[in-house]
Write an enzyme that holds these catalytic residues in place. Structure first.
Site, short mmCIF file in Angstrom:
data_model
loop_
_atom_site.label_atom_id
_atom_site.label_comp_id
_atom_site.label_asym_id
_atom_site.label_seq_id
_atom_site.Cartn_x
_atom_site.Cartn_y
_atom_site.Cartn_z
N LYS A 1 0.99 -1.08 0.36
CA LYS A 1 0.40 -0.05 0.07
C LYS A 1 0.75 1.10 0.17
O LYS A 1 0.23 2.18 -0.61
CB LYS A 1 -0.89 0.11 0.99
CG LYS A 1 -1.86 -1.04 1.46
CD LYS A 1 -3.12 -0.39 2.56
CE LYS A 1 -1.94 -0.80 3.81
NZ LYS A 1 -1.43 -2.83 4.32
N ARG B 1 -9.56 1.10 8.72
CA ARG B 1 -9.21 0.13 8.47
C ARG B 1 -10.23 -0.73 9.16
O ARG B 1 -10.47 -2.11 10.13
CB ARG B 1 -7.92 0.09 9.32
CG ARG B 1 -7.11 -0.19 8.51
CD ARG B 1 -5.67 -0.23 9.79
NE ARG B 1 -4.59 -1.20 9.67
CZ ARG B 1 -3.00 -0.64 9.21
NH1 ARG B 1 -3.11 0.90 8.24
NH2 ARG B 1 -1.94 -1.09 8.51
N ARG C 1 11.79 -6.07 4.89
CA ARG C 1 12.09 -4.57 4.88
C ARG C 1 11.92 -4.17 5.46
O ARG C 1 12.45 -4.43 6.67
CB ARG C 1 10.02 -5.18 5.03
CG ARG C 1 10.00 -3.05 4.60
CD ARG C 1 8.05 -3.30 4.60
NE ARG C 1 7.49 -3.32 5.72
CZ ARG C 1 6.32 -2.71 5.23
NH1 ARG C 1 5.45 -2.81 4.49
NH2 ARG C 1 5.74 -3.33 6.65
N ARG D 1 10.96 -1.24 10.71
CA ARG D 1 10.22 -1.00 11.70
C ARG D 1 9.57 -1.93 12.46
O ARG D 1 9.90 -3.38 12.77
CB ARG D 1 8.60 -1.35 11.45
CG ARG D 1 8.15 0.00 10.54
CD ARG D 1 7.68 0.31 9.67
NE ARG D 1 6.14 -0.86 9.60
CZ ARG D 1 5.02 -0.50 9.07
NH1 ARG D 1 4.98 -0.40 7.95
NH2 ARG D 1 3.63 -1.60 9.69
N ARG E 1 -0.85 -8.78 12.97
CA ARG E 1 -1.35 -7.77 12.14
C ARG E 1 -2.17 -8.66 10.94
O ARG E 1 -2.95 -8.27 10.33
CB ARG E 1 0.01 -7.08 11.73
CG ARG E 1 0.66 -6.15 12.55
CD ARG E 1 1.88 -5.86 12.11
NE ARG E 1 1.49 -4.83 10.74
CZ ARG E 1 2.61 -5.11 9.88
NH1 ARG E 1 4.26 -5.29 11.07
NH2 ARG E 1 3.62 -4.45 9.30
P1 ADP Z 1 1.14 -1.90 7.33
O1 ADP Z 1 0.15 -1.75 6.76
O2 ADP Z 1 2.03 -2.50 6.43
O3 ADP Z 1 0.60 -2.66 8.59
P2 ADP Z 1 0.98 0.45 8.46
O4 ADP Z 1 2.12 2.41 8.88
O5 ADP Z 1 -0.19 1.24 7.63
O6 ADP Z 1 1.58 -0.82 8.14
O7 ADP Z 1 0.12 0.07 10.05
C1 ADP Z 1 1.04 0.26 11.67
C2 ADP Z 1 0.41 0.03 12.65
O8 ADP Z 1 -0.32 1.61 12.69
C3 ADP Z 1 -0.91 -0.44 12.17
O9 ADP Z 1 -0.16 -2.39 12.25
C4 ADP Z 1 -2.00 -0.69 13.03
O10 ADP Z 1 -1.35 -0.87 14.43
C5 ADP Z 1 -1.73 1.39 13.06
N1 ADP Z 1 -2.48 2.01 12.31
C6 ADP Z 1 -1.94 2.27 10.64
N2 ADP Z 1 -3.49 2.94 10.55
C7 ADP Z 1 -4.69 2.73 11.49
C8 ADP Z 1 -5.65 3.03 10.72
N3 ADP Z 1 -6.75 3.59 10.24
N4 ADP Z 1 -6.93 2.31 12.53
C9 ADP Z 1 -6.27 1.46 13.21
N5 ADP Z 1 -5.03 1.23 14.04
C10 ADP Z 1 -3.87 1.84 12.79
#
Ligand code: ADP
Ligand code: ZN
Length: 222
Positions: free
Chosen positions: A13, A88, A127, A162, A173
């Site tokens: 993404k 999400r 990554r 990360r 996740r």
């Molecule tokens: P990835 O999709 O690779 O897991 P992101 O950077 O999008 O990574 O998100 C990292 C973490 O941040 C998620 O696992 C979650 O805990 C939190 N997070 C990100 N976006 C949201 C969201 N819209 N609602 C709730 N938690 C979020």
């Protein structure tokens, strides 16, 4: 133009959103990046977010929705936005529909990325990311390594892994995605805005290929 990036962790993404930002000029807004910045700066929001993120859980809806709502009011996103990692949950999606309706705007495209699970895990553990907020280039130590080990090709920053990119957190996740986020596929299919794209080495289709196709289709529409 409002584009939403949907898909499990590690499907690309952020990579596709970053490429589209460069090609189309719409602003990429990643809730994950906003949380990581706050964690790094040690803010109250950062402390709260970290307690969820480190376990592979979602940050609560009320907190997350408020952040995006404020972000959507800022001048740099009025021309177009690529929401990366939001919504999400169904509650977030409904809140977003309301916020946009109040502004007289609507979602143009939900780009749903899919990748086989074994590839996701492999991709996430290898990554590495550039921590420079102006750059944020994503590398893969196996598939797409930087020219000089551990250093960003574009800006020279030291690459980092990360904290939540470890095998244990990834499993939770992915489970969180299945339970709370995957219902959005149906939600947006029903709204008629869903576009699903597979990103997988197996079919030799990478994030950059998807970004090229989307760029072409959006430019042709105009
Ligand atoms: P990835 O999709 O690779 O897991 P992101 O950077 O999008 O990574 O998100 C990292 C973490 O941040 C998620 O696992 C979650 O805990 C939190 N997070 C990100 N976006 C949201 C969201 N819209 N609602 C709730 N938690 C979020
Ligand atoms: Zn960089």
């Amino acid at each position: 133009m409002i584009i939403i990036m949907l898909g499990a962790p590690g499907t690309g993404k952020g990579t596709v959103a970053g490429l589209l930002e460069g090609k189309l000029g719409y602003k990429q807004v990643s809730t994950g990046d906003i949380f990581r910045k706050n964690i790094q700066e040690g803010t109250e929001l950062g402390k709260l977010a970290d307690s969820y993120i480190s376990k592979g859980n979602l940050v609560p809806d009320d907190v997350t929705i408020k952040i995006v709502q404020d972000r959507l009011n800022q001048p740099d996103v009025q021309n177009g936005i690529i929401l990366d990692g939001f919504p999400r949950t169904v509650a977030q999606a409904e809140a977003l529909d309301n916020i946009l309706a109040n502004k007289g705007k609507k979602i143009d495209m939900v780009l749903n990325l899919t990748t086989p699970e074994e590839e996701i895990i492999e991709r996430i553990v290898s990554r590495r990311v550039c921590p420079n907020p102006q750059c944020k280039t994503v590398y893969n130590v196996v598939m797409n390594p930087p020219k000089k080990e551990g250093i960003c090709d574009k800006c020279g920053n030291e690459l980092v892994q990360r904290k939540d990119d470890n095998e244990e957190t990834i499993k939770s996740r992915i489970a969180t995605y299945m339970e709370q986020t995957s219902p959005l596929v149906e939600y947006y299919k029903n709204q008629g805005v869903l576009r699903t794209e597979e990103v997988s080495q197996k079919i030799n289709r990478l994030g950059k290929d998807v970004a090229n196709d989307i760029e072409r289709d959006i430019k042709n529409q105009k």
